[in-house]
Scaffold this motif. Sequence first.
Motif, PDB file in Angstrom:
ATOM      1  N   TYR A 159       0.853  -1.183   0.000  1.00  0.00           N
ATOM      2  CA  TYR A 159       0.000   0.000   0.000  1.00  0.00           C
ATOM      3  C   TYR A 159       0.890   1.235   0.000  1.00  0.00           C
ATOM      4  O   TYR A 159       1.814   1.339   0.814  1.00  0.00           O
ATOM      5  CB  TYR A 159      -0.899   0.021   1.238  1.00  0.00           C
ATOM      6  N   VAL A 160       0.608   2.164  -0.893  1.00  0.00           N
ATOM      7  CA  VAL A 160       1.390   3.396  -0.982  1.00  0.00           C
ATOM      8  C   VAL A 160       0.501   4.547  -0.514  1.00  0.00           C
ATOM      9  O   VAL A 160      -0.527   4.844  -1.129  1.00  0.00           O
ATOM     10  CB  VAL A 160       1.874   3.659  -2.418  1.00  0.00           C
ATOM     11  N   VAL A 161       0.895   5.166   0.585  1.00  0.00           N
ATOM     12  CA  VAL A 161       0.111   6.250   1.179  1.00  0.00           C
ATOM     13  C   VAL A 161       0.944   7.525   1.169  1.00  0.00           C
ATOM     14  O   VAL A 161       2.067   7.547   0.657  1.00  0.00           O
ATOM     15  CB  VAL A 161      -0.337   5.864   2.606  1.00  0.00           C
ATOM     16  N   GLU A 162       0.394   8.592   1.740  1.00  0.00           N
ATOM     17  CA  GLU A 162       1.055   9.892   1.607  1.00  0.00           C
ATOM     18  C   GLU A 162       1.695  10.411   2.889  1.00  0.00           C
ATOM     19  O   GLU A 162       2.441  11.381   2.836  1.00  0.00           O
ATOM     20  CB  GLU A 162       0.041  10.923   1.092  1.00  0.00           C
ATOM     21  N   GLY A 163       1.422   9.788   4.047  1.00  0.00           N
ATOM     22  CA  GLY A 163       1.906  10.357   5.294  1.00  0.00           C
ATOM     23  C   GLY A 163       2.562   9.353   6.214  1.00  0.00           C
ATOM     24  O   GLY A 163       2.261   8.151   6.180  1.00  0.00           O
ATOM     25  N   ALA A 178       2.759  -1.217   4.300  1.00  0.00           N
ATOM     26  CA  ALA A 178       2.482   0.115   3.774  1.00  0.00           C
ATOM     27  C   ALA A 178       3.741   0.968   3.799  1.00  0.00           C
ATOM     28  O   ALA A 178       4.569   0.860   4.711  1.00  0.00           O
ATOM     29  CB  ALA A 178       1.387   0.808   4.586  1.00  0.00           C
ATOM     30  N   VAL A 179       3.887   1.820   2.789  1.00  0.00           N
ATOM     31  CA  VAL A 179       5.002   2.765   2.698  1.00  0.00           C
ATOM     32  C   VAL A 179       4.432   4.116   2.283  1.00  0.00           C
ATOM     33  O   VAL A 179       3.297   4.212   1.827  1.00  0.00           O
ATOM     34  CB  VAL A 179       6.061   2.302   1.666  1.00  0.00           C
ATOM     35  N   ALA A 180       5.243   5.167   2.439  1.00  0.00           N
ATOM     36  CA  ALA A 180       4.772   6.513   2.089  1.00  0.00           C
ATOM     37  C   ALA A 180       5.828   7.249   1.288  1.00  0.00           C
ATOM     38  O   ALA A 180       7.030   7.094   1.527  1.00  0.00           O
ATOM     39  CB  ALA A 180       4.437   7.312   3.348  1.00  0.00           C
ATOM     40  N   ARG A 200       1.243  -6.720  -6.475  1.00  0.00           N
ATOM     41  CA  ARG A 200       0.111  -5.782  -6.448  1.00  0.00           C
ATOM     42  C   ARG A 200       0.535  -4.519  -5.704  1.00  0.00           C
ATOM     43  O   ARG A 200       0.982  -4.571  -4.556  1.00  0.00           O
ATOM     44  CB  ARG A 200      -1.091  -6.430  -5.760  1.00  0.00           C
ATOM     45  N   VAL A 201       0.376  -3.377  -6.359  1.00  0.00           N
ATOM     46  CA  VAL A 201       0.691  -2.073  -5.785  1.00  0.00           C
ATOM     47  C   VAL A 201      -0.600  -1.265  -5.740  1.00  0.00           C
ATOM     48  O   VAL A 201      -1.221  -1.021  -6.773  1.00  0.00           O
ATOM     49  CB  VAL A 201       1.754  -1.331  -6.615  1.00  0.00           C
TER      50      VAL A 201
END
Length: 334
Positions: A159-163, A178-180, A200-201
């Motif tokens: 999972y690519v998140v923003e924070g 998860a990474v940001a 899967r991204v």
Amino acid sequence: MAKQINTHDTGTTSHILIDRLTQALSFYRGQLRASPRAIAYLKSRGLRGDIAARYGLGYAPAGFQALRDAFPDYNDRALEKTGLVAVSDGGRRYDRFRDRIMFPILDDAGSVIGFGGRVLEGDEPKYINSPETELFHKGSVLFGLSQATQAIASTSTVYVVEGFLDVISLAQHGLQNAVATLGTATSGQHVKRLLGLAQRVIFCFDGDDAGRRAAARALDVCLPQVTDAADVGFLFLPRDHDPDSYVRAKGGDAFCNLALKASTLEGFLLSSAMQGCQLKYAEGRARLVAMAAPRLQQINAPAMLCRILAAIAAPSELSVVELIDFCRLQKNLH
């Protein structure tokens, strides 16, 4: 006294910079333990002590030169080269991070290469990150990747998140893959790296207009990188939610269930291209083709390109061959 940097020896320089950053991390972590106010802030965000320790969270005191307590030689040029210390126009040295929760940013080996700092209160910029340095390049680094590597490998999903807090809250609720990105738009280097780590991204965005714009930028970056074997999704949270707030309100299982409904890359591209197009009119159909063509030109995955061409050709009332010819003509004109 701290050693001065030998700028002619890159390996030695990197070692010294990492040493200074590691010393700063130890200092910030100690300051967090000694600050009831900072601890209270983290508790107000629902963070447990074990998860704060897992990600090495700390606290930078409010003083302009608090790092003097960590570095006897506050004039050491290495402190500037790490971005820990800045210098005013008048030559005064001061700590870059002040009165902030500190998030250490690690490289693949688990070494500290930079920091992100979140203000506890006030109108200052909510987040600041270390500046670009010999070690730290925002366009290629992902926060939390060192901690997430094992979970990414076992799930084949990232999972690519923003924070920073998005990553940490997801991990606390059982989603440790998860990474940001670090205050920058998703880059081609980010995408290439993620596709090399996971099958899967899933890019996860806030459910507001800014989230939609960020998703559009991520889509544009993904198109040249994806292959027909890649599985890229775009997850939009309900309005007024980010991953941190959503998982705290709904739980990890609810987030996973929502992620199952993420738009595919193809679906998001098509919906973006069709937005605002009145397809019952010739002008609307022309707009659809004009909006889609620049992105079609970026796709290097042949099977995906064939499917998207067919999906756009039908509502545009062009044949696939005519659509391909238009894209080629537009590319040549530019």
